[in-house]
Scaffold this motif. Sequence first.
Motif, PDB file in Angstrom:
ATOM      1  N   SER A  37       0.828  -1.205   0.000  1.00  0.00           N
ATOM      2  CA  SER A  37       0.000   0.000   0.000  1.00  0.00           C
ATOM      3  C   SER A  37       0.861   1.254   0.000  1.00  0.00           C
ATOM      4  N   PRO A  38       0.735   2.108  -1.008  1.00  0.00           N
ATOM      5  CA  PRO A  38       1.557   3.324  -1.027  1.00  0.00           C
ATOM      6  C   PRO A  38       1.191   4.294   0.096  1.00  0.00           C
ATOM      7  N   PHE A  39      -0.009   4.171   0.658  1.00  0.00           N
ATOM      8  CA  PHE A  39      -0.399   5.049   1.762  1.00  0.00           C
ATOM      9  C   PHE A  39       0.500   4.835   2.985  1.00  0.00           C
ATOM     10  N   GLN A  40       1.084   3.650   3.083  1.00  0.00           N
ATOM     11  CA  GLN A  40       1.913   3.315   4.239  1.00  0.00           C
ATOM     12  C   GLN A  40       3.373   3.708   4.047  1.00  0.00           C
ATOM     13  N   HIS A  41       3.711   4.190   2.858  1.00  0.00           N
ATOM     14  CA  HIS A  41       5.114   4.430   2.529  1.00  0.00           C
ATOM     15  C   HIS A  41       5.500   5.905   2.566  1.00  0.00           C
ATOM     16  N   LEU A  42       4.620   6.748   3.073  1.00  0.00           N
ATOM     17  CA  LEU A  42       4.912   8.175   3.092  1.00  0.00           C
ATOM     18  C   LEU A  42       5.796   8.542   4.275  1.00  0.00           C
ATOM     19  N   LYS A  43       6.654   9.525   4.067  1.00  0.00           N
ATOM     20  CA  LYS A  43       7.512  10.016   5.149  1.00  0.00           C
ATOM     21  C   LYS A  43       6.670  10.755   6.182  1.00  0.00           C
ATOM     22  N   SER A  44       7.217  10.913   7.361  1.00  0.00           N
ATOM     23  CA  SER A  44       6.460  11.522   8.456  1.00  0.00           C
ATOM     24  C   SER A  44       6.085  12.967   8.162  1.00  0.00           C
ATOM     25  N   ASP A  45       6.888  13.673   7.350  1.00  0.00           N
ATOM     26  CA  ASP A  45       6.596  15.076   7.052  1.00  0.00           C
ATOM     27  C   ASP A  45       5.843  15.239   5.729  1.00  0.00           C
ATOM     28  N   SER A  46       5.315  14.138   5.191  1.00  0.00           N
ATOM     29  CA  SER A  46       4.547  14.205   3.951  1.00  0.00           C
ATOM     30  C   SER A  46       3.092  14.514   4.248  1.00  0.00           C
ATOM     31  N   ASP A  47       2.419  15.187   3.297  1.00  0.00           N
ATOM     32  CA  ASP A  47       0.970  15.288   3.379  1.00  0.00           C
ATOM     33  C   ASP A  47       0.369  13.900   3.212  1.00  0.00           C
ATOM     34  N   ARG A  48      -0.795  13.661   3.844  1.00  0.00           N
ATOM     35  CA  ARG A  48      -1.441  12.353   3.799  1.00  0.00           C
ATOM     36  C   ARG A  48      -2.636  12.388   2.860  1.00  0.00           C
ATOM     37  N   LEU A  49      -2.922  11.260   2.243  1.00  0.00           N
ATOM     38  CA  LEU A  49      -4.118  11.107   1.423  1.00  0.00           C
ATOM     39  C   LEU A  49      -5.076  10.205   2.172  1.00  0.00           C
ATOM     40  N   THR A  50      -6.188  10.777   2.624  1.00  0.00           N
ATOM     41  CA  THR A  50      -7.144  10.046   3.444  1.00  0.00           C
ATOM     42  C   THR A  50      -8.566  10.361   3.008  1.00  0.00           C
ATOM     43  N   ARG A  62       6.717  11.359 -10.500  1.00  0.00           N
ATOM     44  CA  ARG A  62       6.854   9.918 -10.322  1.00  0.00           C
ATOM     45  C   ARG A  62       6.282   9.427  -9.005  1.00  0.00           C
ATOM     46  N   GLN A  63       6.505  10.192  -7.924  1.00  0.00           N
ATOM     47  CA  GLN A  63       6.083   9.725  -6.602  1.00  0.00           C
ATOM     48  C   GLN A  63       4.575   9.798  -6.405  1.00  0.00           C
ATOM     49  N   SER A  64       3.887  10.534  -7.251  1.00  0.00           N
ATOM     50  CA  SER A  64       2.434  10.655  -7.101  1.00  0.00           C
ATOM     51  C   SER A  64       1.668   9.521  -7.753  1.00  0.00           C
ATOM     52  N   ILE A  65       2.324   8.760  -8.618  1.00  0.00           N
ATOM     53  CA  ILE A  65       1.612   7.835  -9.499  1.00  0.00           C
ATOM     54  C   ILE A  65       0.949   6.703  -8.733  1.00  0.00           C
ATOM     55  N   ALA A  66       1.693   5.988  -7.890  1.00  0.00           N
ATOM     56  CA  ALA A  66       1.120   4.870  -7.143  1.00  0.00           C
ATOM     57  C   ALA A  66       0.000   5.340  -6.217  1.00  0.00           C
ATOM     58  N   LEU A  67       0.152   6.527  -5.658  1.00  0.00           N
ATOM     59  CA  LEU A  67      -0.876   7.067  -4.764  1.00  0.00           C
ATOM     60  C   LEU A  67      -2.149   7.405  -5.531  1.00  0.00           C
ATOM     61  N   SER A  68      -2.007   7.965  -6.713  1.00  0.00           N
ATOM     62  CA  SER A  68      -3.176   8.273  -7.530  1.00  0.00           C
ATOM     63  C   SER A  68      -3.935   6.998  -7.893  1.00  0.00           C
ATOM     64  N   ILE A  69      -3.198   5.970  -8.285  1.00  0.00           N
ATOM     65  CA  ILE A  69      -3.826   4.689  -8.620  1.00  0.00           C
ATOM     66  C   ILE A  69      -4.538   4.114  -7.400  1.00  0.00           C
ATOM     67  N   ALA A  70      -3.914   4.234  -6.222  1.00  0.00           N
ATOM     68  CA  ALA A  70      -4.505   3.701  -4.992  1.00  0.00           C
ATOM     69  C   ALA A  70      -5.771   4.445  -4.597  1.00  0.00           C
ATOM     70  N   VAL A  71      -5.787   5.767  -4.784  1.00  0.00           N
ATOM     71  CA  VAL A  71      -6.993   6.543  -4.457  1.00  0.00           C
ATOM     72  C   VAL A  71      -8.134   6.165  -5.389  1.00  0.00           C
ATOM     73  N   ARG A  72      -7.822   5.956  -6.641  1.00  0.00           N
ATOM     74  CA  ARG A  72      -8.854   5.549  -7.593  1.00  0.00           C
ATOM     75  C   ARG A  72      -9.507   4.238  -7.145  1.00  0.00           C
ATOM     76  N   ALA A  73      -8.689   3.286  -6.702  1.00  0.00           N
ATOM     77  CA  ALA A  73      -9.226   2.005  -6.248  1.00  0.00           C
ATOM     78  C   ALA A  73      -9.986   2.152  -4.928  1.00  0.00           C
ATOM     79  N   ALA A  74      -9.405   2.911  -3.985  1.00  0.00           N
ATOM     80  CA  ALA A  74     -10.034   3.060  -2.667  1.00  0.00           C
ATOM     81  C   ALA A  74     -11.368   3.781  -2.734  1.00  0.00           C
ATOM     82  N   SER A  75     -11.537   4.651  -3.724  1.00  0.00           N
ATOM     83  CA  SER A  75     -12.789   5.386  -3.879  1.00  0.00           C
ATOM     84  C   SER A  75     -13.798   4.646  -4.748  1.00  0.00           C
ATOM     85  N   ALA A  76     -13.479   3.393  -5.097  1.00  0.00           N
ATOM     86  CA  ALA A  76     -14.318   2.612  -6.004  1.00  0.00           C
ATOM     87  C   ALA A  76     -14.527   3.369  -7.328  1.00  0.00           C
TER      88      ALA A  76
END
Length: 310
Positions: A37-50, A62-76
């Motif tokens: 899960s890319p949500f678990q790989h963020l640094k402590s000083d990163s903004d969170r996607l929730t 590049r670093q936004s790509i996996a998170l964008s894909i994950a949000v698409r899936a998490a939001s159905a």
Amino acid sequence: MENQCLGLAERLALPHRVLRVKVAPPWRWFAPRSLGSPFQHLKSDSDRLTPPWPRLLIGCGRQSIALSIAVRAASARRTVTVQCQNPRVDPAKFDLVIPPEHDGLVGPHVFPIVGSPNRVTAATLAEARAQFAPLFAPLAAPRVAVLVGGSSRSHGHLGERQARDLVQGLRAVAQGASLMVTTSRRTDDAVANLLRTELTGPNIYFWDGEPPNPYFGLLAWADAIVVTSDSVNMICEAAGTGKPIQIFRLTARSARARKFQDSIMQRGIARPFAGRIEQWDYTPLDETGRAAQRIQSLLDARASAPDMRG
């Protein structure tokens, strides 16, 4: 990269906020792919996607790509995901990919544009013209904005030798015009120092790096623009003004870079810089507006879908 996202977001009738994500090593090294899960790989000083998930997520880098894909899936897939630039993964993992035309990426989820999205609009320029009038109005017309980038792996090397050639041309221009010069974060220190030392005089403004950044003011007050060829973003921002652009061409290291520069010149937007300023007219380039219309059509279609009502 952030300005590309903002350029699109500001064209849509939606409130927006900026999230700057920082992925911790070793996971950042696998981008654009993710292990787990890319949500678990963020640094402590990163903004969170929730949750709650937004209607629209615009990503770039590049670093936004996996998170964008994950949000698409998490939001159905209720969140419309838009990725700027070529993500180097299957475009079908997003609702829309907006790459530069010169990348050659095509497909049903792909909307190529000339260059890159940006924040330059008539309103932006009018506001900047008013804000920076005390700084630039005293300079004698014609005023020439000089936008200096840096070296690029694909678009060419801007070193001291190239900078001296640029200085020679700008000194010739300064005989009959005022110069408004800015470097960028990518400008090598030696190049910036050379330009600052060699370009001096009562009709030359050189931004010292202190805020506020007058970049939009330079574009607003310019009668013509000289820009180094390494930056697609700066060329596209300049092209949004409708003012003559002359490109100081570096030796492009890739066919894609040459294709972009040739495209801009074939459209009548820009010409090579040869130590003099010319005047001509063209319709301001507004690929950002065209892409924003495509995004809006996706949002409208999503809102009218049966499972999205209520």
